[in-house]
Design a protein around this motif. Structure first.
Motif, PDB file in Angstrom:
ATOM      1  N   GLY A 299       0.789  -1.224   0.000  1.00  0.00           N
ATOM      2  CA  GLY A 299       0.000   0.000   0.000  1.00  0.00           C
ATOM      3  C   GLY A 299       0.820   1.273   0.000  1.00  0.00           C
ATOM      4  N   LYS A 300       2.059   1.196  -0.461  1.00  0.00           N
ATOM      5  CA  LYS A 300       2.930   2.366  -0.482  1.00  0.00           C
ATOM      6  C   LYS A 300       2.821   3.123  -1.815  1.00  0.00           C
ATOM      7  N   THR A 301       3.259   4.364  -1.794  1.00  0.00           N
ATOM      8  CA  THR A 301       3.360   5.168  -3.013  1.00  0.00           C
ATOM      9  C   THR A 301       4.763   4.982  -3.579  1.00  0.00           C
ATOM     10  N   VAL A 302       4.847   4.489  -4.794  1.00  0.00           N
ATOM     11  CA  VAL A 302       6.138   4.220  -5.428  1.00  0.00           C
ATOM     12  C   VAL A 302       6.418   5.304  -6.459  1.00  0.00           C
ATOM     13  N   ILE A 303       7.584   5.945  -6.331  1.00  0.00           N
ATOM     14  CA  ILE A 303       8.057   6.946  -7.292  1.00  0.00           C
ATOM     15  C   ILE A 303       9.339   6.381  -7.889  1.00  0.00           C
ATOM     16  N   ALA A 304       9.365   6.196  -9.205  1.00  0.00           N
ATOM     17  CA  ALA A 304      10.465   5.436  -9.800  1.00  0.00           C
ATOM     18  C   ALA A 304      10.918   6.017 -11.128  1.00  0.00           C
ATOM     19  N   SER A 305      12.146   5.690 -11.483  1.00  0.00           N
ATOM     20  CA  SER A 305      12.653   6.012 -12.819  1.00  0.00           C
ATOM     21  C   SER A 305      11.947   5.135 -13.847  1.00  0.00           C
ATOM     22  N   ARG A 306      11.726   5.685 -15.022  1.00  0.00           N
ATOM     23  CA  ARG A 306      11.100   4.926 -16.104  1.00  0.00           C
ATOM     24  C   ARG A 306      12.161   4.040 -16.767  1.00  0.00           C
ATOM     25  N   VAL A 307      12.519   2.962 -16.103  1.00  0.00           N
ATOM     26  CA  VAL A 307      13.518   2.039 -16.633  1.00  0.00           C
ATOM     27  C   VAL A 307      12.997   0.604 -16.509  1.00  0.00           C
ATOM     28  N   GLY A 308      13.543  -0.270 -17.357  1.00  0.00           N
ATOM     29  CA  GLY A 308      13.232  -1.685 -17.268  1.00  0.00           C
ATOM     30  C   GLY A 308      11.746  -1.977 -17.346  1.00  0.00           C
ATOM     31  N   GLY A 309      11.324  -2.938 -16.533  1.00  0.00           N
ATOM     32  CA  GLY A 309       9.925  -3.347 -16.526  1.00  0.00           C
ATOM     33  C   GLY A 309       9.060  -2.579 -15.549  1.00  0.00           C
ATOM     34  N   ILE A 310       9.617  -1.528 -14.909  1.00  0.00           N
ATOM     35  CA  ILE A 310       8.840  -0.782 -13.914  1.00  0.00           C
ATOM     36  C   ILE A 310       7.529  -0.239 -14.490  1.00  0.00           C
ATOM     37  N   PRO A 311       7.521   0.316 -15.723  1.00  0.00           N
ATOM     38  CA  PRO A 311       6.237   0.775 -16.274  1.00  0.00           C
ATOM     39  C   PRO A 311       5.219  -0.342 -16.458  1.00  0.00           C
ATOM     40  N   GLU A 312       5.677  -1.591 -16.585  1.00  0.00           N
ATOM     41  CA  GLU A 312       4.744  -2.710 -16.698  1.00  0.00           C
ATOM     42  C   GLU A 312       3.998  -2.945 -15.388  1.00  0.00           C
ATOM     43  N   ALA A 313       4.584  -2.508 -14.280  1.00  0.00           N
ATOM     44  CA  ALA A 313       3.934  -2.644 -12.977  1.00  0.00           C
ATOM     45  C   ALA A 313       3.143  -1.392 -12.615  1.00  0.00           C
ATOM     46  N   LEU A 314       3.750  -0.214 -12.787  1.00  0.00           N
ATOM     47  CA  LEU A 314       3.094   1.039 -12.409  1.00  0.00           C
ATOM     48  C   LEU A 314       2.094   1.535 -13.450  1.00  0.00           C
ATOM     49  N   ALA A 322       9.505   8.918 -13.439  1.00  0.00           N
ATOM     50  CA  ALA A 322      10.378  10.047 -13.765  1.00  0.00           C
ATOM     51  C   ALA A 322      11.344   9.653 -14.880  1.00  0.00           C
ATOM     52  N   LYS A 323      11.879  10.636 -15.562  1.00  0.00           N
ATOM     53  CA  LYS A 323      12.857  10.371 -16.621  1.00  0.00           C
ATOM     54  C   LYS A 323      14.094   9.683 -16.027  1.00  0.00           C
ATOM     55  N   PRO A 324      14.658   8.701 -16.708  1.00  0.00           N
ATOM     56  CA  PRO A 324      15.851   8.017 -16.205  1.00  0.00           C
ATOM     57  C   PRO A 324      17.025   8.972 -16.024  1.00  0.00           C
ATOM     58  N   GLU A 325      17.784   8.775 -14.963  1.00  0.00           N
ATOM     59  CA  GLU A 325      19.004   9.548 -14.672  1.00  0.00           C
ATOM     60  C   GLU A 325      18.744  11.061 -14.665  1.00  0.00           C
ATOM     61  N   ASP A 326      17.563  11.461 -14.234  1.00  0.00           N
ATOM     62  CA  ASP A 326      17.205  12.880 -14.211  1.00  0.00           C
ATOM     63  C   ASP A 326      16.725  13.230 -12.804  1.00  0.00           C
ATOM     64  N   ALA A 327      17.656  13.709 -11.970  1.00  0.00           N
ATOM     65  CA  ALA A 327      17.324  14.015 -10.577  1.00  0.00           C
ATOM     66  C   ALA A 327      16.278  15.124 -10.478  1.00  0.00           C
ATOM     67  N   ASP A 328      16.303  16.057 -11.441  1.00  0.00           N
ATOM     68  CA  ASP A 328      15.343  17.155 -11.379  1.00  0.00           C
ATOM     69  C   ASP A 328      13.921  16.654 -11.645  1.00  0.00           C
ATOM     70  N   ASP A 329      13.771  15.753 -12.613  1.00  0.00           N
ATOM     71  CA  ASP A 329      12.434  15.225 -12.898  1.00  0.00           C
ATOM     72  C   ASP A 329      11.963  14.323 -11.756  1.00  0.00           C
ATOM     73  N   LEU A 330      12.888  13.578 -11.167  1.00  0.00           N
ATOM     74  CA  LEU A 330      12.542  12.758 -10.004  1.00  0.00           C
ATOM     75  C   LEU A 330      12.075  13.665  -8.863  1.00  0.00           C
ATOM     76  N   SER A 331      12.759  14.773  -8.677  1.00  0.00           N
ATOM     77  CA  SER A 331      12.387  15.744  -7.652  1.00  0.00           C
ATOM     78  C   SER A 331      10.985  16.299  -7.904  1.00  0.00           C
ATOM     79  N   ARG A 332      10.664  16.541  -9.157  1.00  0.00           N
ATOM     80  CA  ARG A 332       9.329  17.054  -9.514  1.00  0.00           C
ATOM     81  C   ARG A 332       8.228  16.108  -9.021  1.00  0.00           C
ATOM     82  N   VAL A 333       8.428  14.803  -9.245  1.00  0.00           N
ATOM     83  CA  VAL A 333       7.425  13.816  -8.826  1.00  0.00           C
ATOM     84  C   VAL A 333       7.403  13.691  -7.304  1.00  0.00           C
TER      85      VAL A 333
END
Length: 381
Positions: A299-314, A322-333
């Motif tokens: 029941g947690k909120t997951v904030i993740a980079s758009r890499v690998g199979g993560i979009p298949e789950a989220l 968030a955009k891969p290797e983009d700390a600013d976009d990760l910060s936005r989320v």
């Protein structure tokens, strides 16, 4: 019902997602009446991993073999191969299932040697990302991918743990020339329970290996940027062990974040989930990480980079990606997650969707079916 099998899982490091995957398979396969064992590295793991081995000990009829297996290919691999061969030969397995690059090498090469000696054994390989993370154009990538292609001739079955992994394999190595299937990573029924946060919880938590591939440095950078976006101090924890722990500690100290980002050693994931509602997965590369599935089931909120199979789950279009290797976009989320009270409820997939698509029992059932098909057994006989 088909006869019981003797199954040996081979992998290098007993930490992280591969170890979680194998533990689930061991438990489910043992409960189905098969004899199961593990061969893995003796150089990695600590008290936390020792507790996890104790948890699955009742399911390991073939025991645990631990030998020094180093990450990089080296001359010491020759001694490891010989020691592993003697141990495996004495167990007389029906199935050698390799996980990760080194585990896959051991299972397929040693299984092939057993076959030369007229011993019938199924040789399987699940990459779990591993060698697929190497850039295709790099020298190391070309060498590793060429080796993977050659090892196909020693492989009876390839298992991909998500569609991303299958597509990446075809792009970097080629269309498989042996039997292949996609079987999603799965979690057990006991993982599907809400884990409330403690009264002293922090805003964000990173849970996982402390190495650059998993992006702890991106987490630290994104945390600092999120404070600036929000305009107030925040709090976070990094939970895990790994080779780059001291580097991240220095990074936090140099940025004046040492009092707002704490560090704790690896612990049981359900315990780690109590410290925050927001689980950050800033990886540079992944296949299908268990931490994402476990956090969603809790029941947690997951904030993740758009890499690998993560979009298949989220979800491919999830606002939590968030955009891969983009700390600013990760910060936005991350900023949205703590400034919008309904962010998690609106954007996380329904719990029943996760249960339907990522079940440990289904994962183990489909894996056993593949073993039996390779060995020419009728599962309903």
């Amino acid at each position: 019902m088909a006869r019981p099998l003797r199954i040996l899982h081979c992998f290098r490091s007993p930490v992280g997602g591969i170890f979680r995957h194998v533990r689930d398979l061991v438990e489910e396969q043992s409960k189905a009446g098969h004899q199961v064992g593990i061969l893995c590295d003796s150089l990695t793991g600590g008290d936390h991993e020792d507790r996890l081995f104790s948890d699955i000990a009742p399911f390991l009829a073939l025991g645990v073999i631990r030998l020094p297996i180093r990450r990089q290919i080296s001359l010491s691999d020759t001694a490891t191969l010989w020691s592993s061969y003697k141990e495996i030969r004495s167990l007389r397995p029906d199935v050698l299932h390799g996980h990760g690059a080194k585990g896959g090498l051991l299972a397929r090469v040693l299984g092939s040697i057993l076959r030369v000696n007229r011993y019938r054994v199924a040789r399987l390989y699940t990459a779990h990302g591993g060698s697929l993370h190497f850039p295709r154009a790099s020298l190391q990538g070309m060498l590793v991918h060429s080796m993977e292609r050659m090892l196909e001739f020693l492989t009876d079955g390839l298992i991909f743990i998500c569609d991303f992994e299958r597509r990446t394999y075809e792009r970097k190595i080629g269309k498989p020339r042996t039997r292949s299937v996609m079987i999603y990573n799965g979690i057990s029924d006991r993982d599907f329970r809400s884990v409330p946060t403690r009264s002293d919880s922090v805003h964000f938590v990173y849970i996982g290996m402390l190495r650059d591939l998993k992006g702890p440095d991106l987490f630290v950078d994104a945390f600092a940027r999120t404070e600036r976006r929000i305009g107030r101090p925040l709090s976070a924890l990094m939970i895990g062990d790994g080779p780059d722990r001291e580097k991240y500690q220095r990074m936090m100290t140099e940025r004046g974040l040492g009092h707002r980002i704490g560090m704790l050693p690896a612990m049981r994931v359900q315990e780690a989930f109590t410290v925050s509602q927001n689980v950050i997965v800033p990886s540079r590369a992944e296949a299908m990480p268990y931490i994402v599935l476990e956090a969603l089931a809790a029941g947690k909120t997951v904030i993740a980079s758009r890499v690998g199979g993560i979009p298949e789950a989220l979800g491919e279009n999830s606002p939590a990606l968030a955009k891969p290797e983009d700390a600013d976009d990760l910060s936005r989320v991350m900023a949205k997650a703590i400034s919008e009270p309904e962010f998690g409820r609106r954007n996380m997939p329904h719990i029943e969707t996760i249960r339907l698509n990522f079940s440990a029992s289904a994962m183990a059932r489909d894996t056993l079916r593949l073993y039996q098909n390779i060995l020419g057994m009728d599962a309903n006989a």
